[in-house]
Scaffold this motif. Structure first.
Motif, short mmCIF file in Angstrom:
data_model
loop_
_atom_site.label_atom_id
_atom_site.label_comp_id
_atom_site.label_asym_id
_atom_site.label_seq_id
_atom_site.Cartn_x
_atom_site.Cartn_y
_atom_site.Cartn_z
N PHE A 100 9.48 8.60 -1.89
CA PHE A 100 8.28 8.78 -1.07
C PHE A 100 7.06 9.02 -1.94
O PHE A 100 7.11 9.84 -2.87
N TYR A 101 6.00 8.33 -1.60
CA TYR A 101 4.71 8.50 -2.29
C TYR A 101 4.31 9.97 -2.33
O TYR A 101 3.86 10.48 -3.37
N GLU A 102 4.49 10.66 -1.22
CA GLU A 102 4.07 12.06 -1.12
C GLU A 102 4.85 12.95 -2.09
O GLU A 102 4.29 13.92 -2.62
N LYS A 158 0.79 -1.23 0.00
CA LYS A 158 0.00 0.00 0.00
C LYS A 158 0.82 1.29 0.00
O LYS A 158 0.32 2.37 0.31
N SER A 159 2.08 1.17 -0.38
CA SER A 159 2.95 2.35 -0.40
C SER A 159 3.03 3.03 -1.76
O SER A 159 3.67 4.06 -1.90
N GLY A 160 2.41 2.40 -2.78
CA GLY A 160 2.50 2.97 -4.13
C GLY A 160 3.25 2.06 -5.10
O GLY A 160 3.76 2.52 -6.12
N THR A 161 3.28 0.77 -4.79
CA THR A 161 3.98 -0.23 -5.61
C THR A 161 3.51 -0.21 -7.07
O THR A 161 4.33 -0.16 -7.99
N HIS A 162 2.19 -0.25 -7.26
CA HIS A 162 1.66 -0.31 -8.63
C HIS A 162 1.94 0.98 -9.39
O HIS A 162 2.20 0.96 -10.59
N TRP A 163 1.88 2.08 -8.69
CA TRP A 163 2.15 3.38 -9.31
C TRP A 163 3.58 3.41 -9.84
O TRP A 163 3.85 3.73 -10.99
N ILE A 167 -6.77 -2.06 -6.28
CA ILE A 167 -5.63 -1.22 -5.94
C ILE A 167 -5.96 0.27 -5.97
O ILE A 167 -5.56 1.02 -5.09
N PHE A 168 -6.70 0.70 -6.98
CA PHE A 168 -6.89 2.13 -7.20
C PHE A 168 -8.11 2.61 -6.43
O PHE A 168 -9.22 2.65 -6.93
N ARG A 169 -7.90 2.98 -5.19
CA ARG A 169 -9.00 3.33 -4.29
C ARG A 169 -9.22 4.83 -4.31
O ARG A 169 -10.20 5.33 -4.82
N LYS A 170 -8.28 5.59 -3.75
CA LYS A 170 -8.46 7.04 -3.61
C LYS A 170 -7.22 7.80 -4.11
O LYS A 170 -7.34 8.87 -4.68
N SER A 219 8.28 4.38 -0.08
CA SER A 219 7.58 4.40 1.22
C SER A 219 6.54 5.52 1.24
O SER A 219 6.47 6.34 0.33
N ARG A 220 5.74 5.50 2.28
CA ARG A 220 4.59 6.40 2.37
C ARG A 220 4.26 6.62 3.83
O ARG A 220 4.58 5.76 4.67
N ASN A 221 3.65 7.74 4.11
CA ASN A 221 3.23 8.01 5.49
C ASN A 221 2.46 6.80 6.03
O ASN A 221 1.43 6.40 5.49
N MET A 271 5.97 11.91 -4.94
CA MET A 271 5.42 11.60 -6.27
C MET A 271 4.12 12.36 -6.49
O MET A 271 3.83 12.82 -7.59
N LYS A 272 3.34 12.52 -5.44
CA LYS A 272 2.10 13.30 -5.56
C LYS A 272 2.41 14.78 -5.79
O LYS A 272 1.73 15.45 -6.55
N LYS A 273 3.45 15.26 -5.11
CA LYS A 273 3.76 16.68 -5.16
C LYS A 273 4.39 17.08 -6.49
O LYS A 273 4.04 18.09 -7.08
P1 A3P Z 1 -5.19 4.32 -1.38
O1 A3P Z 1 -5.77 3.06 -0.85
O2 A3P Z 1 -4.86 5.29 -0.29
O3 A3P Z 1 -6.02 4.95 -2.45
P2 A3P Z 1 0.17 -0.46 -3.64
O4 A3P Z 1 0.24 -0.37 -5.10
O5 A3P Z 1 1.50 -0.47 -2.96
O6 A3P Z 1 -0.71 -1.58 -3.19
O7 A3P Z 1 -0.48 0.89 -3.10
C1 A3P Z 1 -1.84 1.19 -3.37
C2 A3P Z 1 -2.10 2.65 -3.04
O8 A3P Z 1 -1.50 3.48 -4.06
C3 A3P Z 1 -3.59 2.96 -3.05
O9 A3P Z 1 -3.78 3.98 -2.06
C4 A3P Z 1 -3.76 3.46 -4.47
O10 A3P Z 1 -4.91 4.24 -4.68
C5 A3P Z 1 -2.50 4.28 -4.65
N1 A3P Z 1 -2.19 4.53 -6.07
C6 A3P Z 1 -2.11 3.63 -7.07
N2 A3P Z 1 -1.84 4.22 -8.24
C7 A3P Z 1 -1.74 5.54 -7.99
C8 A3P Z 1 -1.48 6.69 -8.80
N3 A3P Z 1 -1.28 6.58 -10.13
N4 A3P Z 1 -1.45 7.90 -8.20
C9 A3P Z 1 -1.66 8.00 -6.88
N5 A3P Z 1 -1.91 6.96 -6.05
C10 A3P Z 1 -1.96 5.75 -6.60
#
Ligand code: A3P
Length: 280
Positions: free
Chosen positions: A173-175, A42-47, A238-241, A110-112, A177-179
Motif C-alpha cells: 500500500f502506498y500509505e 497513479k498508485s505509486g508505480t514510479h516510486w 508524475i511527481f505532483r504532490k 495499491s492506494r486509497n 510506504m509513506k508511513k
Molecule cells: P500525486 O498525483 O497524488 O502526487 P504512478 O507512478 O503510479 O503514476 O503514481 C503517481 C503518484 O505517486 C503521484 O501522486 C506521485 O506524486 C506519487 N509519487 C511518485 N513518487 C513518489 C515518492 N517518491 N513518494 C511519494 N509519492 C510519490
C-alpha cells in the motif's frame, strides 16, 4: 479526442498500446525469474520502480510496461538478456497466462482510490495522451463509472485481490510506504530473496523520497522508450504532490458520501477493504 482511447476486452487503453500487441499478449513467454510490478495508474508505480531499481545489486532491467507499444515490443522483451522487472497496469484476467503458470513473483501496489481519483484527474489534464476533462466534477463521475483509462479501479483491485493468498504475489500500500518506507523496503527484499543491509535500506529510502525522485527527473532527459507507465514517457508529469489525503481538498461532502456508498457496495466481498478505511 475520442480516438485517444480504444477499447480492448471492455477496458480502455491509449493508442500507446496497440490492439495487435494486446491481442498477442496471451502468447507471451514469461521467464521464471521475471518480476512483475503491477498497479492501477497513479498508485505509486514510479516510486516502487525507483525502490526496486536500487534494491538489486545484480544486473536487472526495468522494462517498459508489457502493454506499451506495438507488437515489436514483445520481441524486444524476448531478446533482453538480463533479468526483467516488467511493469503492467493490466487487470489480472488479461495478464499473459505464462506469468501465472510459471508462478513469477508479482508485486501489486495499491492506494486509497480517493487519492488515486484526484491524482488521475490531474494526470488527465496534463497528459496529452489522455482525453480532456473540463472539471473535477466531470472526472469524478467518469472515475466512479470506470469510464477511464485502464477501466474501473474497483474491477482492477478486485481482480488482483482474488489472488491475494498466492505466495508469489505481494500486496503493498502506498500509505504504508509513506508511513514507514524502510519497513516496506525490508518486506520487499525478503519477498525477492535479496540480501540488503539496514544501511542499504536507509540509503535506498533516502534516495527514493518524493523530492529526490522529482529532482532526479528534472535533471534527466526523457527517453520515450524508458517508461514504467504505459500512459506517458514524460516523467515530469508524475511527481505532483506525493501526499496522503489530498482527496479532502477536492471531494465535496456529497461526493464523499456517493463514493463511500459505491465503495461499500463494490468492496463488500473484499477482505482488504478495511485497509483503505484508516485514511478514508
Ligand atoms: P500525486 O498525483 O497524488 O502526487 P504512478 O507512478 O503510479 O503514476 O503514481 C503517481 C503518484 O505517486 C503521484 O501522486 C506521485 O506524486 C506519487 N509519487 C511518485 N513518487 C513518489 C515518492 N517518491 N513518494 C511519494 N509519492 C510519490
Amino acid at each position: 479526442e475520442a480516438e485517444l482511447l480504444h477499447t480492448f476486452k471492455g477496458i480502455s487503453f491509449t493508442t500507446r498500446s496497440s490492439p495487435e500487441l494486446l491481442k498477442s499478449l496471451d502468447t507471451f513467454d514469461a521467464r521464471e525469474d521475471d518480476v512483475l510490478l503491477v498497479s492501477y495508474p497513479k498508485s505509486g508505480t514510479h516510486w516502487l520502480a525507483g525502490v526496486l531499481a536500487k534494491l538489486y545489486k545484480t544486473q536487472v532491467t526495468i522494462t517498459s510496461p508489457i502493454e506499451f507499444g506495438d507488437i515489436s515490443r514483445l520481441e524486444e522483451l524476448n531478446k533482453l538478456s538480463s533479468k526483467r522487472i516488467i511493469p503492467t497496469h493490466l487487470d489480472y484476467n488479461m495478464l499473459p497466462p505464462n506469468f501465472k503458470k510459471k508462478k513469477c513473483k508479482m508485486i501489486y501496489i495499491s492506494r486509497n482510490p480517493k487519492d488515486i481519483a484526484v491524482s488521475m484527474f490531474h494526470y488527465y489534464r496534463d497528459n496529452p495522451n489522455l482525453p480532456t476533462v473540463d472539471t473535477w466534477t466531470a472526472f469524478f463521475d467518469l472515475f466512479l463509472k470506470g469510464n477511464v483509462v485502464c477501466g474501473s479501479w474497483f474491477d482492477h483491485f478486485l481482480s488482483w485481490e482474488e489472488h491475494e493468498d498466492e505466495k508469489n504475489i505481494l500486496f503493498l500500500f502506498y500509505e504504508d510506504m509513506k508511513k514507514d518506507l524502510p519497513k516496506v523496503v525490508k518486506e520487499i527484499s525478503l519477498f525477492l530473496n535479496l540480501n540488503v543491509s539496514d544501511n542499504d535500506i536507509q540509503d535506498i529510502c533516502r534516495k527514493s523520497s518524493f523530492l529526490e525522485m522529482k529532482n532526479d527527473t528534472e535533471k534527466e532527459n526523457s527517453d520515450p522508450s524508458h517508461t514504467v507507465c504505459a500512459l506517458t514517457s514524460n516523467r515530469k508529469l508524475i511527481f505532483r504532490k506525493g501526499a496522503v489525503g489530498d482527496w479532502k481538498n477536492y471531494f465535496t461532502p456529497k461526493q464523499n458520501i456517493r463514493f463511500q456508498e459505491i465503495f461499500n457496495e463494490k468492496m463488500k466481498l473484499s477482505k482488504m477493504a478495511d485497509s483503505f478505511i484508516y485514511e478514508c
